[in-house]
Design a protein around this motif. Sequence first.
Motif, PDB file in Angstrom:
ATOM      1  N   SER A   1       0.694  -1.295  -0.013  1.00  0.00           N
ATOM      2  CA  SER A   1       0.042  -0.285  -0.076  1.00  0.00           C
ATOM      3  C   SER A   1       1.044   1.129  -0.069  1.00  0.00           C
ATOM      4  O   SER A   1       1.991   1.275   0.379  1.00  0.00           O
ATOM      5  N   ASP A   2       0.487   2.375  -0.369  1.00  0.00           N
ATOM      6  CA  ASP A   2       1.141   3.544  -0.367  1.00  0.00           C
ATOM      7  C   ASP A   2       1.054   4.548   0.820  1.00  0.00           C
ATOM      8  O   ASP A   2       1.514   5.420   0.731  1.00  0.00           O
TER       9      ASP A   2
ATOM     10  N   THR B   1      -1.643   9.347   1.103  1.00  0.00           N
ATOM     11  CA  THR B   1      -1.056  10.003  -0.105  1.00  0.00           C
ATOM     12  C   THR B   1      -1.753  11.586  -0.302  1.00  0.00           C
ATOM     13  O   THR B   1      -2.547  11.787   0.527  1.00  0.00           O
TER      14      THR B   1
ATOM     15  N   ARG C   1       7.185   9.654  -4.008  1.00  0.00           N
ATOM     16  CA  ARG C   1       7.064   8.694  -5.193  1.00  0.00           C
ATOM     17  C   ARG C   1       5.500   9.121  -5.733  1.00  0.00           C
ATOM     18  O   ARG C   1       4.632   9.457  -5.069  1.00  0.00           O
TER      19      ARG C   1
ATOM     20  N   VAL D   1       2.115   8.180  -7.296  1.00  0.00           N
ATOM     21  CA  VAL D   1       1.168   6.987  -7.172  1.00  0.00           C
ATOM     22  C   VAL D   1       0.662   6.752  -8.577  1.00  0.00           C
ATOM     23  O   VAL D   1       0.473   5.777  -8.981  1.00  0.00           O
TER      24      VAL D   1
ATOM     25  N   ALA E   1       2.929   9.698  -2.907  1.00  0.00           N
ATOM     26  CA  ALA E   1       2.828   9.116  -1.686  1.00  0.00           C
ATOM     27  C   ALA E   1       3.454   9.760  -0.617  1.00  0.00           C
ATOM     28  O   ALA E   1       4.568  10.381  -0.741  1.00  0.00           O
TER      29      ALA E   1
ATOM     30  N   MET F   1       6.336   2.913   0.882  1.00  0.00           N
ATOM     31  CA  MET F   1       5.306   1.685   0.688  1.00  0.00           C
ATOM     32  C   MET F   1       5.445   0.936   1.673  1.00  0.00           C
ATOM     33  O   MET F   1       6.563   0.723   2.497  1.00  0.00           O
TER      34      MET F   1
ATOM     35  N   THR G   1      10.200   0.267  -6.535  1.00  0.00           N
ATOM     36  CA  THR G   1       8.965   0.800  -6.982  1.00  0.00           C
ATOM     37  C   THR G   1       7.934  -0.120  -7.930  1.00  0.00           C
ATOM     38  O   THR G   1       6.787   0.165  -8.096  1.00  0.00           O
TER      39      THR G   1
ATOM     40  N   ALA H   1       4.802  -1.438  -6.059  1.00  0.00           N
ATOM     41  CA  ALA H   1       3.795  -0.572  -5.836  1.00  0.00           C
ATOM     42  C   ALA H   1       2.339  -1.042  -6.384  1.00  0.00           C
ATOM     43  O   ALA H   1       2.109  -1.603  -7.458  1.00  0.00           O
TER      44      ALA H   1
END
Length: 429
Positions: free
Chosen positions: A82-83, A86, A247, A249, A267, A271, A347, A350
Motif C-alpha cells: 500500500s502507498d 497520499t 513517489r 502513485v 505518496a 510503501m 517501485t 507499488a
Amino acid sequence: MSGDESGASAAAASRLVRRRRTVLGTAAVAVALSVGGLLGSSWVQSPSQAAADTRPPRASVITAPVVERVLRSTVVLRGTFSDGRTVSAVPTSVALTRATSQPSQLMVTGVYAHAGQSVRAAQVLVEYSGRPVFALKGTLPAYRDLTFGEEGKDVAQLQDALRSSGHPTGSDAKGVFGTGTEHAVERLYAKLGYPVPVNAAGPQSGSGTAVDGGDGAAGAAAPPAAPAAHAMVPASEVVFIPSLPARVVSVPVRVGDPVKGSVVTLARGGMTLTGYLDPSQAGLVTAGMRAQVLAEATGAQADGTVESVGAPVTPDSGGAGDSDSQKTAGGAAYLPLAIRPAAAWDTRFAGQDVRITITAAATDKAVLAVPQAAISAGADARTTVTVVAPSGVQHVVPVRAGVSADGMVEVTPLDGGRLAAGEKVVVGQ
C-alpha cells in the motif's frame, strides 16, 4: 497244408487280434480315468487348503533412505503493498500573471511524471492551462493561496521549502510573507520556466488625499493608485509532501483532458507491505524471521524481515481489517504481518499483490534427515527410527528430532547409536 490246418490257423489269428483290442481298450480307459482324476483333483480343495489360499500375504516393510542436506522450514502467504498516506493535486483555478491573459477553462496541457517515478522538490509534474503543478517539502496541506502580507504556519513552511530549494527569503520574519519571500517566489518560478503568478489585490500605493490648487482651495482629489501586483503561490499549483524525494502513485490524466479532479497523486510516505497469515500458523512466525518477497506480475524480488505480528483480524472487526485487506485475505480471518525491507522497496512493488516466503527455521549446515513417518515415539517417550540392514535385519536407533521441513526431520543418533546417509529406515508396512 490241408484245409483243416488252414482254418485252425485263421481262427487262432482272429482270437489274438481280439485279445489285443481288449487290452488296448482297457489301457485307454485306464489312461482316461487317470487324466480325469488329475483334472478333477485340480478343482477340488480341502478346507485347510482353501484357508491357506485365502490367508493375507506376509507383511513387508516400506523403507526410505536417510539423507544429508540443509533443512529450511518455510511459511508461504500472500501480502499487499500500500502507498500509506497520499496527497493529490486538484487544480480549481488559474492564477493571474503579469504576462498572460486569464484562460477560459482548465485543460491539461502537459504531463511530465508517471507512476512509480521519484519526485524531487520544485519539479514540474503536470501542467494545466499553461500553469505548473509541483511539489515542495512540508507537512501542512496547501489549503489557501499564499501571497504578500500573509502570515501563519503555512507561510513559515513555504519559507523553509524555498530556502531548502536554494531560494533564500532575506530578512523576512518567520511566518511573514514579506519582500524577501516574494523575491524567493519570483526566483522559484523563473527557475521553473513559468510566469510568476500574482495577486492584484495588494495594498494601495496612493493615499487619495485632495491636492491644494495654490489658491487655498482644495483641488480635485487625485485618483487612487492601482493596486500593486505581488507574487504569490497558488494552492492549485503546489503540493506539500512531508519528505522528498516522493513517489508518484498515479497520473490519471492525459494532455487535452479537462481538469475535473486530481491530476497527480503522490505518496506521503514509503510503501508498506502487509502480509496475511493464517491464524492456524500463528505459532510458526515471530518477529525477526527472514522473509523473501516476490511480485509475480512484475518479477520484482526483495529480502526483508518480519517486523511484527498483529492481533487477529476478522471481516467484521474493522481496524486493520479494512475492506481492501479483507478482499486480499479472501474475507477470512488473518494475522497482519508487517515486513521491514532490507533496502528501500523497489517501485515495481507499488500496488502489487505478492508472495511472501518466511523462513521459520533452518539448519546451519547439512544434517541427517529422515521422513517424518520414520519417527516413532515409544511408551518411554524415547524417539527412535528403525533401520533395515541389507540382509533385512531390523534394529532400533534412538534419535533426537530437530528442524522439520518439507516432510523431513533432522535426526541426531543418541546413546551411541549409529546412523548414516544412504541407510534405509522403516516408514510404513
